[in-house]
Design a protein around this motif. Sequence first.
Motif, PDB file in Angstrom:
ATOM      1  N   GLY A 277       0.824  -1.211   0.000  1.00 54.52           N
ATOM      2  CA  GLY A 277       0.000   0.000   0.000  1.00 54.52           C
ATOM      3  C   GLY A 277       0.854   1.254   0.000  1.00 54.52           C
ATOM      4  O   GLY A 277       1.795   1.386   0.788  1.00 54.52           O
ATOM      5  N   LYS A 278       0.511   2.166  -0.885  1.00 52.45           N
ATOM      6  CA  LYS A 278       1.314   3.375  -1.068  1.00 52.45           C
ATOM      7  C   LYS A 278       1.185   4.353   0.094  1.00 52.45           C
ATOM      8  O   LYS A 278       2.141   5.048   0.441  1.00 52.45           O
ATOM      9  CB  LYS A 278       0.927   4.031  -2.397  1.00 52.45           C
ATOM     10  N   LYS A 279       0.013   4.402   0.733  1.00 52.65           N
ATOM     11  CA  LYS A 279      -0.168   5.355   1.835  1.00 52.65           C
ATOM     12  C   LYS A 279       0.731   5.014   3.028  1.00 52.65           C
ATOM     13  O   LYS A 279       1.243   5.908   3.707  1.00 52.65           O
ATOM     14  CB  LYS A 279      -1.641   5.387   2.256  1.00 52.65           C
ATOM     15  N   ILE A 280       0.918   3.737   3.283  1.00 44.73           N
ATOM     16  CA  ILE A 280       1.785   3.309   4.392  1.00 44.73           C
ATOM     17  C   ILE A 280       3.226   3.744   4.136  1.00 44.73           C
ATOM     18  O   ILE A 280       3.909   4.272   5.019  1.00 44.73           O
ATOM     19  CB  ILE A 280       1.713   1.778   4.581  1.00 44.73           C
ATOM     20  N   ILE A 281       3.693   3.532   2.908  1.00 44.93           N
ATOM     21  CA  ILE A 281       5.061   3.894   2.564  1.00 44.93           C
ATOM     22  C   ILE A 281       5.265   5.405   2.636  1.00 44.93           C
ATOM     23  O   ILE A 281       6.300   5.894   3.117  1.00 44.93           O
ATOM     24  CB  ILE A 281       5.422   3.378   1.155  1.00 44.93           C
ATOM     25  N   ILE A 282       4.268   6.172   2.179  1.00 45.04           N
ATOM     26  CA  ILE A 282       4.365   7.630   2.233  1.00 45.04           C
ATOM     27  C   ILE A 282       4.463   8.103   3.686  1.00 45.04           C
ATOM     28  O   ILE A 282       5.255   9.001   4.013  1.00 45.04           O
ATOM     29  CB  ILE A 282       3.146   8.281   1.541  1.00 45.04           C
ATOM     30  N   THR A 283       3.679   7.490   4.579  1.00 46.77           N
ATOM     31  CA  THR A 283       3.714   7.841   6.008  1.00 46.77           C
ATOM     32  C   THR A 283       5.092   7.595   6.598  1.00 46.77           C
ATOM     33  O   THR A 283       5.644   8.436   7.318  1.00 46.77           O
ATOM     34  CB  THR A 283       2.667   7.017   6.782  1.00 46.77           C
ATOM     35  N   ILE A 284       5.666   6.437   6.290  1.00 46.11           N
ATOM     36  CA  ILE A 284       7.012   6.114   6.761  1.00 46.11           C
ATOM     37  C   ILE A 284       8.023   7.135   6.239  1.00 46.11           C
ATOM     38  O   ILE A 284       8.942   7.556   6.950  1.00 46.11           O
ATOM     39  CB  ILE A 284       7.411   4.686   6.321  1.00 46.11           C
ATOM     40  N   GLY A 285       7.834   7.556   4.982  1.00 42.55           N
ATOM     41  CA  GLY A 285       8.737   8.534   4.382  1.00 42.55           C
ATOM     42  C   GLY A 285       8.776   9.847   5.142  1.00 42.55           C
ATOM     43  O   GLY A 285       9.855  10.429   5.348  1.00 42.55           O
ATOM     44  N   PHE A 286       7.621  10.329   5.583  1.00 42.63           N
ATOM     45  CA  PHE A 286       7.589  11.563   6.359  1.00 42.63           C
ATOM     46  C   PHE A 286       8.341  11.395   7.680  1.00 42.63           C
ATOM     47  O   PHE A 286       9.018  12.312   8.144  1.00 42.63           O
ATOM     48  CB  PHE A 286       6.143  11.998   6.629  1.00 42.63           C
ATOM     49  N   GLY A 287       8.204  10.219   8.293  1.00 45.88           N
ATOM     50  CA  GLY A 287       8.929   9.950   9.541  1.00 45.88           C
ATOM     51  C   GLY A 287      10.430   9.972   9.326  1.00 45.88           C
ATOM     52  O   GLY A 287      11.189  10.527  10.143  1.00 45.88           O
ATOM     53  N   ILE A 288      10.873   9.373   8.228  1.00 45.42           N
ATOM     54  CA  ILE A 288      12.306   9.364   7.910  1.00 45.42           C
ATOM     55  C   ILE A 288      12.799  10.784   7.637  1.00 45.42           C
ATOM     56  O   ILE A 288      13.910  11.160   8.036  1.00 45.42           O
ATOM     57  CB  ILE A 288      12.578   8.448   6.706  1.00 45.42           C
ATOM     58  N   ALA A 289      11.957  11.589   6.981  1.00 42.91           N
ATOM     59  CA  ALA A 289      12.323  12.988   6.703  1.00 42.91           C
ATOM     60  C   ALA A 289      12.543  13.757   8.001  1.00 42.91           C
ATOM     61  O   ALA A 289      13.499  14.528   8.129  1.00 42.91           O
ATOM     62  CB  ALA A 289      11.230  13.661   5.874  1.00 42.91           C
ATOM     63  N   GLY A 290      11.641  13.552   8.965  1.00 41.97           N
ATOM     64  CA  GLY A 290      11.784  14.221  10.247  1.00 41.97           C
ATOM     65  C   GLY A 290      13.067  13.812  10.959  1.00 41.97           C
ATOM     66  O   GLY A 290      13.774  14.654  11.531  1.00 41.97           O
ATOM     67  N   LEU A 291      13.384  12.517  10.910  1.00 42.75           N
ATOM     68  CA  LEU A 291      14.598  12.015  11.557  1.00 42.75           C
ATOM     69  C   LEU A 291      15.850  12.552  10.871  1.00 42.75           C
ATOM     70  O   LEU A 291      16.813  12.954  11.537  1.00 42.75           O
ATOM     71  CB  LEU A 291      14.596  10.483  11.542  1.00 42.75           C
ATOM     72  N   ALA A 292      15.841  12.577   9.535  1.00 41.94           N
ATOM     73  CA  ALA A 292      16.988  13.100   8.792  1.00 41.94           C
ATOM     74  C   ALA A 292      17.246  14.564   9.147  1.00 41.94           C
ATOM     75  O   ALA A 292      18.393  14.973   9.370  1.00 41.94           O
ATOM     76  CB  ALA A 292      16.748  12.958   7.294  1.00 41.94           C
ATOM     77  N   SER A 293      16.168  15.356   9.218  1.00 39.10           N
ATOM     78  CA  SER A 293      16.311  16.776   9.547  1.00 39.10           C
ATOM     79  C   SER A 293      16.846  16.963  10.960  1.00 39.10           C
ATOM     80  O   SER A 293      17.678  17.846  11.218  1.00 39.10           O
ATOM     81  CB  SER A 293      14.964  17.489   9.403  1.00 39.10           C
ATOM     82  N   LEU A 294      16.385  16.122  11.878  1.00 34.90           N
ATOM     83  CA  LEU A 294      16.850  16.196  13.267  1.00 34.90           C
ATOM     84  C   LEU A 294      18.347  15.909  13.353  1.00 34.90           C
ATOM     85  O   LEU A 294      19.090  16.595  14.067  1.00 34.90           O
ATOM     86  CB  LEU A 294      16.068  15.195  14.121  1.00 34.90           C
ATOM     87  N   ILE A 295      18.799  14.908  12.601  1.00 33.67           N
ATOM     88  CA  ILE A 295      20.225  14.561  12.621  1.00 33.67           C
ATOM     89  C   ILE A 295      21.051  15.639  11.938  1.00 33.67           C
ATOM     90  O   ILE A 295      22.139  15.989  12.418  1.00 33.67           O
ATOM     91  CB  ILE A 295      20.450  13.178  11.970  1.00 33.67           C
ATOM     92  N   PHE A 296      20.558  16.189  10.817  1.00 30.85           N
ATOM     93  CA  PHE A 296      21.254  17.309  10.187  1.00 30.85           C
ATOM     94  C   PHE A 296      21.407  18.469  11.177  1.00 30.85           C
ATOM     95  O   PHE A 296      22.444  19.146  11.206  1.00 30.85           O
ATOM     96  CB  PHE A 296      20.495  17.803   8.949  1.00 30.85           C
ATOM     97  N   ALA A 297      20.373  18.705  11.978  1.00 25.08           N
ATOM     98  CA  ALA A 297      20.396  19.829  12.916  1.00 25.08           C
ATOM     99  C   ALA A 297      21.555  19.718  13.900  1.00 25.08           C
ATOM    100  O   ALA A 297      22.213  20.720  14.213  1.00 25.08           O
ATOM    101  CB  ALA A 297      19.064  19.902  13.672  1.00 25.08           C
ATOM    102  N   TYR A 298      21.807  18.492  14.379  1.00 20.39           N
ATOM    103  CA  TYR A 298      22.809  18.326  15.437  1.00 20.39           C
ATOM    104  C   TYR A 298      24.081  17.611  14.982  1.00 20.39           C
ATOM    105  O   TYR A 298      24.946  17.320  15.805  1.00 20.39           O
ATOM    106  CB  TYR A 298      22.183  17.582  16.613  1.00 20.39           C
ATOM    107  N   ALA A 299      24.204  17.316  13.699  1.00 17.70           N
ATOM    108  CA  ALA A 299      25.407  16.646  13.192  1.00 17.70           C
ATOM    109  C   ALA A 299      26.640  17.519  13.450  1.00 17.70           C
ATOM    110  O   ALA A 299      26.652  18.700  13.117  1.00 17.70           O
ATOM    111  CB  ALA A 299      25.268  16.369  11.701  1.00 17.70           C
ATOM    112  N   ASN A 300      27.657  16.913  14.061  1.00 22.73           N
ATOM    113  CA  ASN A 300      28.887  17.668  14.336  1.00 22.73           C
ATOM    114  C   ASN A 300      30.145  16.864  14.032  1.00 22.73           C
ATOM    115  O   ASN A 300      31.241  17.258  14.402  1.00 22.73           O
ATOM    116  CB  ASN A 300      28.909  18.165  15.788  1.00 22.73           C
ATOM    117  N   ASN A 301      29.945  15.702  13.383  1.00 21.78           N
ATOM    118  CA  ASN A 301      31.099  14.884  12.988  1.00 21.78           C
ATOM    119  C   ASN A 301      30.726  14.097  11.734  1.00 21.78           C
ATOM    120  O   ASN A 301      29.566  14.112  11.285  1.00 21.78           O
ATOM    121  CB  ASN A 301      31.526  13.949  14.126  1.00 21.78           C
TER     122      ASN A 301
END
Length: 392
Positions: A277-301
């Motif tokens: 189902g495409k809706k499930i995958i899209i939902t997971i994608g938004f979660g991954i986007a949030g996590l990626a942005s959080l790590i970019f915010a605090y990445a220091n190495n």
Amino acid sequence: MKERKVFGISWNVFLLGLVSFLNDMSSEMIAPIVPSYLTDILKIGKLASGSIMGLIESLSSLFKVLFGYISDKFRKRKAFVALGYLISTISKGALAVTHSWWDFLILRILDRIGKGIRTAPRDALIAESSEKGKSGKSFGFHRMMDTLGAVAGPLVAMGLLALLANYPKELAYRYIFLISAVPGVIGVLIVLLLVKDKGSEVKKKIKGISALKSSNLRIFLVIVAIAALGRYSYAFTLWKAEELGYSVFQGLGFYALFNVIYALSAYPIGYYSDKVGKKIIITIGFGIAGLASLIFAYANNLPTLLLAFVLYGLYMAIEDTIPRAYMADLAKEFEKGTVIGAYHTVFGVFVFPASIIVGYLWQTYSLTVGFLYSAVMNVIAMIMMALLIKES
């Protein structure tokens, strides 16, 4: 006569994937050097640079619903696809002669207009060339090929920068802009000579309720708008790398890694979305986007920065692939270009202020705050998408 297939997909989809590979190679040869070109060569400030990048990425979407609609009426997708690629190819090569922010902006706007002309008709042609129930697979293959071009582009740019190492930076950039037009020209020739229209083979239905009147589709477009408000330009990830002390050349390596992850993920994700189902995958994608942005915010190495780029590539593989297939599945045969164009237009309208907001937060506070803002917007989109699935 049964249509020829390659790798289990139609010949048309394969050719369109090849064209996207060549076009994206052309685009991504210049994409990683554009942030540096803006700030170091044209001497444009942070907020202005972020605004220009956001405007460039947003403008194409304003044309997508229009040309999607027109291609639905004429049932001739190929002409719009070829025209769009041609305009983009010419505008990229012409960047070699830019000397100020305004002529740079004009040419980048022309490039985005070209993208706006071709995208919805091309996506509709992919949908029309796909077997029923396998749109995710076709769009996944297309995005994979598109992103393999995005892998090849920065690598070619790295090679050219090495070859031009003894030249002044500005001159080296201009040579790369000029050379970038070559694969684009080859792609245009493939569209003109080999790709076939499918509109005449699709029975046009003039009766029935448009998918755009569906409440679920409208809610989904609202979610797309919210997520788009949190989707910053790729340039901010490269500015983050520069902030941590990495050179433009090293930034090309990070960008290539992001595109490798994107390319390797897009096809299996598209294939899997047809199953679960495409809706499930899209939902997971938004979660991954949030996590990626959080790590970019605090990445220091290096390890955390690499992880951020990997997650960013995975997120982009999902959100640049599955929503198109989802909209194509919802659309009636007589309106695929219009419906897919509506998705692209909503996304484009809201992605422009996203880069302005992140640019403002960067200039006023820090890049960390900008990435945190993006993380919040994507988490909101994820929650709303999960609620949509529950209510469906």
